[in-house]
Design an enzyme around this catalytic site. Structure first.
Site: not given
Length: 555
Positions: A441, A523
């Site tokens: 991220e 994820e």
């Protein structure tokens, strides 16, 4: 502790708030290979002073345990939890004026037996910026809370005499903007601290590259042994595998006088030894076969100068078409994400707990772990090698609060490259590591393409993983997730989406010809609030559609 001006010495005052200041006098990253006989552990009780800021007022003076987070040792500076937002106001690279600073101090007796040796300080983890002093003299500094840092103390200490070692850790720094993970923020020396010795003429590092042809079972071992600066003319590097000699080569150093030889012939200190290994057993998560590798440095007469040992596994990892292959076979990734975290000790995790983590994963038929979102303690990789677990090794990089802007500024580039390259240099010899991850991220920026290119050039035996470029491409191009996953990207060799819907996975897998890369969710199955469930639907899709190869559960 002295004032910040006096303490900093050659380090610019306020260096903790400057993104371009990554390290000073820190040794290059290597794989730690020294045996217990050459190691002096400094774990245990340290004198500790907590200041309100670097060079500031004393908030607490006590004794703490190392390794240990001071945030878990009742010194008046607790841990903080955030997700996305930083734990202090910005904008980058500003840090708070009130900035907890821990000063660790202890007297160290340098063994008399170390006389004539090279002496190195190893700090396993310092959150978030480390400064080192010996007997009041500045030694160096470094950033990256999740990788070890080493400093050469040879000329600063005297074997047979004590020295005062001071390690100062600043909690908030410019580097904190690169470590904005969804986790509990801690501070302190959270991994082991030690001194070790080497001979003056020594092996500085070993890189063991293995391959195994799945069709023939023949292995290839290539050992790159790097020597230190001190030389021994005529020295050789010898390599033994499971006790049997496999090859030797003459060690190289710079030519003392020939400029042209150094410019056009010299390729670096050390030696490279390559050998075929017939009928070698393969390493995999199901059958984690390991071999003992010993690398020796001997002088011209054959006398031993230095030796190190490590365990290696022979396997081949590649992306072919839309599949990730291990030893020529596609694998279904049944993985989990893992933080270094203990509810009582924070980021300090014992070896027993790390081993138990992997044992529990194996007991529940998991075969992979992603080190979210930073390199884990080195011992975890040893256990994964031994017990069999595929590892996606992730660099300590997340800029979540400034996801799409921070890395586009050039002053952050050196820190990004340091974090990615030092991770690979530390963990290069572990067969369990099947992919490198650039981080988490952090949007997209050219520096991420550069980091991925470095990884591929340095280590073409492992694919590169990074999720957030697809998100950035989707936002910038107005694409749906499945559309963005089909766009070729330079910073990743796999498609690793985060929390995709089953419908989006099936759309990607069925809308025409598959891209030349597999889809492995980095994820999924995040149980925060009320979002768990549907594992049966995910795995029905994974097992039904080529190109879908599993993923890593969050929680």
């Amino acid at each position: 502790m002295t004032s910040s001006d006096e303490r900093a010495g050659p380090v610019p005052v306020g260096s903790w708030a400057r993104p371009e200041v990554v390290a000073l006098n820190r040794l290059p990253m290597t794989t730690f290979l020294r045996e217990d006989a050459d190691v002096l552990s400094l774990d245990g009780a340290w004198s500790f002073t907590l200041l309100n800021r670097p060079g500031g007022a004393v908030r607490c003076a006590t004794t703490v345990q190392v390794p240990g987070c001071w945030t878990m040792q009742d010194v008046g500076d607790p841990p903080q939890y955030t997700n996305i937002r930083m734990p202090f106001p910005g904008p980058p690279p500003h840090v708070p004026e009130e900035n907890p600073t821990g000063v660790y101090r202890r007297s160290v007796d340098i063994p008399e037996a170390w006389r004539g040796s090279r002496v190195v300080l190893h700090v396993g983890g310092a959150d978030s910026v480390l400064y080192v002093e010996v007997d009041g003299r500045p030694v160096g500094m470094g950033t990256d809370s999740r990788l070890g840092q080493e400093f050469d103390l040879t000329d600063l200490v005297t074997p047979g005499r004590p020295c005062e070692l001071v390690l100062t850790v600043v909690r908030w720094s410019a580097a904190s903007y690169l470590e904005d993970q969804d986790h509990w923020y801690h501070a302190g020396l959270h991994r082991s601290v030690l001194l070790y010795r080497t001979p003056r003429v020594h092996l500085a590092d070993v890189r063991a590259v293995t391959d195994r042809d799945p069709a023939t079972g023949t292995g290839l071992l290539t050992v790159h042994a790097t020597t230190g600066e001190a030389r021994s003319e005529g020295a050789q590097v010898r390599v033994l595998l499971d006790g049997e000699p496999v090859g030797a080569a003459r060690a190289r150093w710079e030519h003392p006088t020939n400029v042209h030889a150094n410019a056009y012939l010299f390729t670096g200190r050390g030696a490279t030894v390559a050998a075929e290994v017939p009928a070698v057993a393969a390493w995999s998560a199901e059958h984690p076969h390991l071999s003992d590798l010993r690398v020796e440095l001997v002088d011209a007469d054959g006398a031993l100068l230095d030796a190190v040992g490590l365990r290696v596994g022979f396997r081949r990892v590649e992306v072919r078409g839309h599949e990730l292959l291990v030893n020529g076979r596609a694998v279904l990734v049944k993985g989990v994400n893992r933080h270094d975290h203990d509810p009582r000790t924070g980021k300090t995790v014992s070896r027993a707990v790390m081993r138990r983590d992997v044992e529990l994963m194996k007991a529940h038929n998991l075969n992979a772990v992603r080190t979210s979102h930073y390199p884990n303690d080195p011992y975890l990789y040893d256990v994964c090698d031994e017990l069999g677990m595929y590892v996606v090794d992730e660099a300590n990089l997340e800029t979540h609060a400034y996801l799409r802007s921070l890395l586009t500024a050039s002053e952050w580039g050196p820190a990004v490259l340091e974090r990615v390259t030092r991770m690979a240099l530390r963990d290069k010899n572990h067969p369990c590591v099947v992919m490198w991850s650039l981080g988490n991220e952090s949007g997209w920026a050219p520096i991420l393409d550069a980091a991925a290119a470095w990884l591929r050039a340095y280590d073409p035996t492992r694919p590169v993983h990074y999720e957030n470029g697809y998100l950035d491409g989707s936002l910038a191009g107005g694409l749906t997730p499945p559309e963005s996953w089909r766009v070729p990207r330079r910073e990743t060799d796999v498609v690793p989406p985060m929390y995709p819907s089953v419908e989006h996975l099936e759309e990607w897998a069925t809308a025409g010809q598959l891209p030349e890369r597999p889809l492995i969710m980095c994820e999924y199955a995040h149980a925060m609030n009320n979002s768990g469930g549907d594992l049966d639907r995910y795995w029905a899709a994974i097992e039904r559609h080529p190109g879908l190869q599993g993923g890593f559960v969050w929680d």
